[in-house]
Design a protein around this motif. Structure first.
Motif, PDB file in Angstrom:
ATOM      1  N   TYR A 180       0.855  -1.183   0.000  1.00 46.51           N
ATOM      2  CA  TYR A 180       0.000   0.000   0.000  1.00 46.51           C
ATOM      3  C   TYR A 180       0.891   1.234   0.000  1.00 46.51           C
ATOM      4  CZ  TYR A 180      -3.067   3.773   1.340  1.00 46.51           C
ATOM      5  OH  TYR A 180      -3.739   4.973   1.354  1.00 46.51           O
ATOM      6  N   PRO A 182       0.094   5.315  -1.324  1.00 45.23           N
ATOM      7  CA  PRO A 182      -0.758   6.237  -2.104  1.00 45.23           C
ATOM      8  C   PRO A 182      -0.005   7.002  -3.176  1.00 45.23           C
ATOM      9  CG  PRO A 182      -0.356   7.097   0.104  1.00 45.23           C
ATOM     10  CD  PRO A 182       0.172   5.700   0.094  1.00 45.23           C
ATOM     11  N   THR A 185       1.317   5.077  -8.372  1.00 48.60           N
ATOM     12  CA  THR A 185       0.112   5.077  -9.207  1.00 48.60           C
ATOM     13  C   THR A 185       0.311   4.358 -10.537  1.00 48.60           C
ATOM     14  OG1 THR A 185       0.750   7.220 -10.137  1.00 48.60           O
ATOM     15  CG2 THR A 185      -0.707   7.236  -8.217  1.00 48.60           C
ATOM     16  N   GLN A 195      -1.111  -4.357  -5.568  1.00 46.83           N
ATOM     17  CA  GLN A 195      -1.344  -3.106  -4.862  1.00 46.83           C
ATOM     18  C   GLN A 195      -2.690  -3.161  -4.148  1.00 46.83           C
ATOM     19  OE1 GLN A 195      -0.711   0.408  -7.167  1.00 46.83           O
ATOM     20  NE2 GLN A 195      -0.837   1.760  -5.396  1.00 46.83           N
ATOM     21  N   SER A 197      -6.026  -1.987  -2.299  1.00 49.03           N
ATOM     22  CA  SER A 197      -6.922  -0.869  -2.561  1.00 49.03           C
ATOM     23  C   SER A 197      -6.935   0.123  -1.402  1.00 49.03           C
ATOM     24  CB  SER A 197      -8.340  -1.384  -2.806  1.00 49.03           C
ATOM     25  OG  SER A 197      -8.829  -2.067  -1.652  1.00 49.03           O
ATOM     26  N   SER A 198      -6.568  -0.354  -0.230  1.00 49.31           N
ATOM     27  CA  SER A 198      -6.540   0.502   0.950  1.00 49.31           C
ATOM     28  C   SER A 198      -5.583  -0.097   1.972  1.00 49.31           C
ATOM     29  CB  SER A 198      -7.935   0.621   1.573  1.00 49.31           C
ATOM     30  OG  SER A 198      -8.353  -0.651   2.065  1.00 49.31           O
ATOM     31  N   LEU A 199      -5.191   0.713   2.936  1.00 48.01           N
ATOM     32  CA  LEU A 199      -4.351   0.213   4.018  1.00 48.01           C
ATOM     33  C   LEU A 199      -5.119  -0.808   4.846  1.00 48.01           C
ATOM     34  CD1 LEU A 199      -1.678   0.304   5.485  1.00 48.01           C
ATOM     35  CD2 LEU A 199      -2.454   2.371   6.686  1.00 48.01           C
ATOM     36  N   GLU A 200      -6.420  -0.590   4.980  1.00 45.09           N
ATOM     37  CA  GLU A 200      -7.257  -1.538   5.728  1.00 45.09           C
ATOM     38  C   GLU A 200      -7.239  -2.914   5.076  1.00 45.09           C
ATOM     39  OE1 GLU A 200      -8.393   2.489   6.919  1.00 45.09           O
ATOM     40  OE2 GLU A 200      -8.063   1.550   4.965  1.00 45.09           O
ATOM     41  N   GLU A 201      -7.322  -2.952   3.754  1.00 46.57           N
ATOM     42  CA  GLU A 201      -7.269  -4.233   3.044  1.00 46.57           C
ATOM     43  C   GLU A 201      -5.939  -4.936   3.284  1.00 46.57           C
ATOM     44  OE1 GLU A 201      -7.536  -6.120  -1.484  1.00 46.57           O
ATOM     45  OE2 GLU A 201      -7.016  -4.015  -1.199  1.00 46.57           O
TER      46      GLU A 201
END
Length: 335
Positions: A180, A182, A185, A195, A197-201
């Motif tokens: 992760y 941001p 890209t 990659q 989709s989010s830090l939570e994932e």
């Protein structure tokens, strides 16, 4: 430079080295008329006392805060002995017209190697077995269960050069790579990396989390209770970046309550570690003393290039590795 002029003053605010041979050799090669001072500053007042009239500063851990920078009469450059620049107030330096530089590429192999070593040590329970064999028993069952690394997911928080090197090394062990970042890209840099989709994932899917983001206002305390609670109870978190990126109180709670299997840490919030720190009583935590950066080769490269940053600016050039772009060019006539 006109050698009838007052010598340039370079202050090394602090360092952990027994000598300054590399720094002095670089300076002597490029400029003879230099007053070089090496100190062990601990406070803002220490730095101000020694460096108020410095032309350039080499800094390891001493605080170069806005208060300090406001007192610098003619400083042109602050060069950090390291990758992170959290000891320097970047905004204050930029507004004052002072270059801030670092050495971003000096220990990439060392840190990625050390991170992999921590991961392997925890996964194979090497420190535990070492102590068991030396103190009590030759019995593999004392450390069970142990799980294969193949097909386990390593989640990389931050995907810069060190994380990418680690990805290649983990892949050699059959691990799956998730990251992760941001700021990435353009798709995966390392073949096979996914990659998130989010830090939570990433936190929820990974078996090992490895922290590789720099410390700044956005990342301080980033890994805290809400994210830690998403991790698998069998998961392990590894940090070879900066201690304050992880909320230590929340990490300790997660470890003590079994919400997280373990941690392997080269950095902590306050260094050196307090001898009463809970980590020292936790067998599920592996600790090393902020050593991931170190090898004889990396130390030499760091010190030479850090000093070259300073000398280039004092000779009218940009530093090798600029972190900022000064807003105002500060001239000695203004001092």
């Amino acid at each position: 430079m006109n050698h009838n002029q007052k010598p340039l003053k370079i202050v090394m605010t602090d360092c952990e080295y027994p000598d300054t041979q590399f720094e002095e050799a670089v300076i002597a090669q490029l400029e003879k008329n230099v007053l070089f001072i090496q100190a062990q500053c601990k406070t803002e007042a220490d730095v101000i006392e020694l460096a108020a009239d410095a032309d350039g500063i080499i800094n390891q851990y001493a605080p170069i805060t806005g208060k300090v920078i406001a007192k610098l009469k003619k400083c042109q450059v602050i060069s950090r002995l390291g990758v992170g620049v959290d000891s320097v107030d970047l905004k204050a330096a930029e507004e004052r017209g002072i270059w801030v530089a670092n050495v971003p590429n000096y220990c990439m192999d060392e840190v990625s190697d050390h991170t992999m070593a921590l991961l392997l040590s925890w996964a194979r329970k090497i420190p535990f077995y070492d102590q068991v064999v030396k103190t009590s028993s030759w019995d593999y069952k004392m450390g069970t269960p142990i799980f294969s690394l193949r097909d386990k997911v390593i989640g990389l928080v931050g995907y810069g050069k060190i994380a990418q090197l680690l990805a290649a090394k983990a892949t050699a062990f059959g691990m799956k790579i998730m990251f992760y970042d941001p700021y990435v890209t353009g798709g995966p840099v390392h073949a096979g990396a996914v990659q998130a989709s989010s830090l939570e994932e990433l936190m929820a899917e990974s078996d090992f989390i490895s922290v590789h983001t720099p410390l700044n206002d956005a990342t301080r305390g980033l890994i805290a209770k809400p994210l830690l609670e998403l991790m698998k109870p069998t998961a392990v978190i590894i940090n070879t970046s900066r201690g304050p990126i992880i909320n230590e109180t929340d990490l300790i709670e997660a470890l003590e309550t079994g919400k997280l299997a373990g941690a392997a840490l080269d950095v902590i919030e306050q260094e050196p570690i307090d001898r009463n720190h809970p980590f020292l009583r936790m067998p599920q935590v592996i600790l090393t003393p902020h050593v991931a950066w170190y090898s004889e080769e990396s130390q030499a490269k760091l010190r030479v290039n850090c000093t070259l940053n300073v000398m280039r600016v004092l000779q009218g050039e940009a530093p090798l590795y600029a972190v900022n772009k000064p807003i105002n060019k500060f001239s000695a006539s203004e001092a």
